[in-house]
Structures are given as structure tokens and as C-alpha cells.
Design an enzyme around this catalytic site. Structure first.
Site, PDB file in Angstrom:
ATOM      1  CG  HIS A 185     -60.334  37.879 -11.378  1.00  0.00           C
ATOM      2  ND1 HIS A 185     -60.944  37.939 -12.621  1.00  0.00           N
ATOM      3  CD2 HIS A 185     -59.070  38.339 -11.573  1.00  0.00           C
ATOM      4  CE1 HIS A 185     -60.077  38.387 -13.516  1.00  0.00           C
ATOM      5  NE2 HIS A 185     -58.927  38.654 -12.920  1.00  0.00           N
TER       6      HIS A 185
ATOM      7  CG  HIS B  80     -55.008  41.994 -11.811  1.00  0.00           C
ATOM      8  ND1 HIS B  80     -54.080  40.982 -11.946  1.00  0.00           N
ATOM      9  CD2 HIS B  80     -56.180  41.465 -12.256  1.00  0.00           C
ATOM     10  CE1 HIS B  80     -54.664  39.912 -12.447  1.00  0.00           C
ATOM     11  NE2 HIS B  80     -55.949  40.169 -12.649  1.00  0.00           N
TER      12      HIS B  80
ATOM     13  CD  GLU C 200     -58.289  40.925 -15.953  1.00  0.00           C
ATOM     14  OE1 GLU C 200     -57.836  40.598 -14.842  1.00  0.00           O
ATOM     15  OE2 GLU C 200     -58.500  40.108 -16.865  1.00  0.00           O
TER      16      GLU C 200
HETATM   17 CO    CO Z   1     -57.135  38.950 -13.925  1.00  0.00          CO
END
Ligand code: CO
Length: 146
Positions: free
Chosen positions: A8, A88, A137
Site C-alpha cells: 500500500h 509512506h 513500512e
Molecule cells: Co501503512
């Protein structure tokens, strides 16, 4: 380590409701999850799905994140960028602890210990100073059914 799929893109927003309306009405998203609070991370979250490229499997998601509580880690981001913005990117790995050891051996700073993220699998973040300025991440890939 081998880089896994882009799970994502995290997008910070001052209003998840307004962002949902944007992705639905302007971007034409047809698969938008229910927003939910993630108090341990200080965010309210909503996932917007993009379709898989091959017609099967999982597409990449947009992770909308809104500050939750005064101590939210994204409150400062929203203060600097009141309209919100890209926050992010998140890549999948098969084993979160092996990935942590890998990045530490490469001298990239891991922020905190692996913890359960918004998908219910362990995650950690890499400091943007070690990743070309991109807050990154790392997420253990969800099993079947996700
Ligand atoms: Co995230």
C-alpha cells in the site's frame, strides 16, 4: 532479502470522510473499506483497493490515515501539510524478523520493534534518512484470505 510487492501507499489526511468521497467520486474507486480506529498507532485508517493487474490476486491499496488523539504520530505531518499528502510506502516481506536483521546489517535505521499493523500482521518502519527520503513500512505478507 528480496523486495516483495507494494502492499500500500500511505496517504495522510485531515479527514478520512473527505478522502473517501474523493477516491469514490473523483478517482472512481469501487472497493473502499470501513474506516476503523487503530489507537495503538494513533491513527484512524481506511483502505481503498486498486484492482490487481492480472485480474486475480490482490491489488495495491491506498491506506488513508487520519490523526487519532493528540499524540498521533501523523499530527505533525498534517500541521505541516494541512491538506494531507503521501506519507509512506509499504512493501511486503515473507519474514519480518529476517527483514529487520537484514536492514540493520545494511545500516538502515529500524524504527522500533515489529508490531501489529493495520492489516493484522507485523510491521516496522525504516527511517527516511536511510531510504532516500521515503518513509518505508515493511510488512509481513498476510496469509491466504487477505
Ligand atoms: Co501503512
Amino acid at each position: 532479502m528480496i523486495l516483495g510487492r507494494l502492499n500500500h501507499v500511505g496517504v495522510a489526511t485531515p479527514s478520512i470522510d473527505d478522502s473517501i468521497a474523493f477516491y469514490r467520486d473523483v478517482m472512481g474507486a469501487t472497493a473502499i473499506g470501513e474506516p476503523f480506529d487503530l489507537p495503538a498507532q494513533g491513527v484512524r485508517v481506511c483502505f481503498v483497493d486498486t484492482p490487481p493487474s492480472t485480474g486475480s490476486g490482490r491489488g495495491t491499496q491506498i491506506e488513508l490515515i487520519e490523526p487519532l488523539g493528540d499524540a498521533s504520530p501523523i499530527r505533525g505531518f498534517i500541521e505541516k501539510s494541512p491538506a494531507g499528502g503521501q506519507h509512506h510506502v509499504c512493501y511486503e516481506v515473507p519474514d519480518i524478523h529476517a527483514a529487520k536483521a537484514w536492514f540493520e546489517a545494511k545500516g538502515v535505521r529500524v524504527l522500533g520493534e515489529p508490531r501489529i499493523g493495520a492489516h493484522g500482521t507485523p510491521i516496522f518502519f525504516l527511517h527516511p534518512r536511510g531510504t532516500g527520503g521515503v518513509l518505508t513500512e515493511i510488512m509481513e505478507a498476510p496469509g491466504d484470505g487477505h
